[in-house]
Design a protein around this motif. Structure first.
Motif, PDB file in Angstrom:
ATOM      1  N   PRO A  91      21.333  23.955  37.622  1.00  0.00           N
ATOM      2  CA  PRO A  91      20.916  25.070  38.129  1.00  0.00           C
ATOM      3  C   PRO A  91      22.052  26.315  38.461  1.00  0.00           C
ATOM      4  N   LYS A  92      23.281  25.639  38.044  1.00  0.00           N
ATOM      5  CA  LYS A  92      24.572  26.474  38.527  1.00  0.00           C
ATOM      6  C   LYS A  92      25.185  27.281  37.364  1.00  0.00           C
ATOM      7  N   MET A  93      25.088  28.695  37.891  1.00  0.00           N
ATOM      8  CA  MET A  93      25.565  29.802  37.147  1.00  0.00           C
ATOM      9  C   MET A  93      26.794  30.114  37.459  1.00  0.00           C
ATOM     10  N   ILE A  94      28.017  30.357  36.289  1.00  0.00           N
ATOM     11  CA  ILE A  94      29.124  30.683  36.703  1.00  0.00           C
ATOM     12  C   ILE A  94      29.657  31.718  35.807  1.00  0.00           C
ATOM     13  N   ASN A  95      30.747  32.234  36.254  1.00  0.00           N
ATOM     14  CA  ASN A  95      31.467  33.355  35.024  1.00  0.00           C
ATOM     15  C   ASN A  95      32.672  32.566  34.609  1.00  0.00           C
ATOM     16  N   CYS A  96      32.872  32.776  33.624  1.00  0.00           N
ATOM     17  CA  CYS A  96      34.135  31.781  32.806  1.00  0.00           C
ATOM     18  C   CYS A  96      35.365  32.433  33.629  1.00  0.00           C
TER      19      CYS A  96
END
Length: 319
Positions: free
Chosen positions: A253-258
């Motif tokens: 479920p983890k969303m990140i920005n590069c």
């Protein structure tokens, strides 16, 4: 430990001299010690702000006391730390960029889809003659969406108008649009009506309000938000994770920005790949000389980018 509040809101209401209003509003927000991001345009306000409960209450009371903003529906969350580092108030041509500036085509103050309150949406969403339409971008609905919703392959909301022809097959249905807080639906539903759709609705207050008032039933995954939380839980009734790691395909479920600021791609990444890739989406980004230090969160304060002169000129010509 002191708690803070984060407020999400928008308001379509005419603001004369919006550029000056933006400058004045920034000073007001800073005087309250708020952090956040607000867009101001002649058509209204679109913001997320975070601060102490007292500061947030003063902010809400002040806006509600202004006749232009009396009807703002604030969506609030209690958070452990402020959801932003700095306070930004920016003047733009639209509070949500659609690329359509003809008020005869889109004017949410005059004509939009019919509002559905969360419990009305809950009762209606599974009917055979109803189509649930997600009007958000790919990275948002890849993280979470309503069960059986129609999603569009768009990178930004300004791509939505070009997708209207793909939706023509649903003109004889009841079309219910939804987004994070409701702001995109105001313009999306208005455009659908302009294009000949006759039975158009929108989820009032968006996913966030639905989660708070109806338990978030059948919203699968997490909801992307535009602050350093990156995503929030919505469904307390039948939650499920639907997003997968961009690198290995494992459910996460983890969303990140590069971590490469020149990429800054929004994507889902499991903790194992986050450690292995150092918060980057690719080996090329991992080796980039400007790569930011990955602390496990995947959220970064924006770093000013070099001006892309060619891209800027292209945008100015398009405008």
């Amino acid at each position: 430990m002191e708690k803070y509040n984060t407020l999400l809101y928008y308001c379509y209401s005419t603001i004369a001299d919006a550029e000056q209003f933006a400058a004045d509003h920034l000073k007001f927000c800073k005087s309250l010690g708020l952090a956040g991001r607000i867009i101001v345009a002649e058509e209204g306000l679109n913001g997320t702000v975070s601060g102490t409960p007292e500061a947030c209450k003063t902010y809400m009371d002040t806006l509600h006391a202004d006749p232009r903003f009396a009807d703002i529906d604030f969506k609030g969350d209690e958070v452990d730390t402020p959801s932003f580092v700095k306070m930004h108030v920016r003047y733009k041509s639209e509070i949500v960029h659609s690329g359509l500036r003809d008020p005869n085509i889109i004017n949410p103050q005059q004509k939009t889809g019919k509002y559905l309150e969360p419990n009305e949406f809950l009762a209606m969403k599974n009917a055979e003659d109803v189509v649930i339409l997600d009007v958000r971008s790919n990275y948002e609905h890849n993280l979470g969406k309503f069960k059986n919703a129609i999603t569009l392959d768009i990178e930004n909301f300004r791509d939505f108008p070009a997708m209207i022809n793909e939706l023509a097959q649903y003109k004889d249905k009841k079309v219910v649009t939804y987004c994070t807080g409701g702001i995109k639906c105001e313009k999306a539903s208005a455009l659908l009506l302009h294009e000949g759709f006759t039975d158009v609705y929108q989820l009032h207050g968006g996913i966030i309000k639905y989660g708070k008032e109806a338990g978030g039933e059948d919203f699968e995954g997490k909801c992307y938000v535009f602050d350093n939380r990156l995503s929030v839980d919505v469904n307390s009734i039948n939650p499920v994770v639907i997003s997968t790691c961009y690198n290995c395909g494992k459910t996460t479920p983890k969303m990140i920005n590069c971590a490469n600021p020149e990429c800054n791609e929004h994507f889902t990444q499991c903790d194992e790949c986050g450690e292995k890739m150092d918060g980057c989406c690719s080996d090329a980004c991992k080796e980039h000389p400007r790569k930011r230090v990955y602390d496990g969160t995947g959220y970064y304060v924006k770093i000013p980018q070099p001006v892309n002169v060619a891209k800027k000129a292209k945008v100015q010509l398009a405008e």
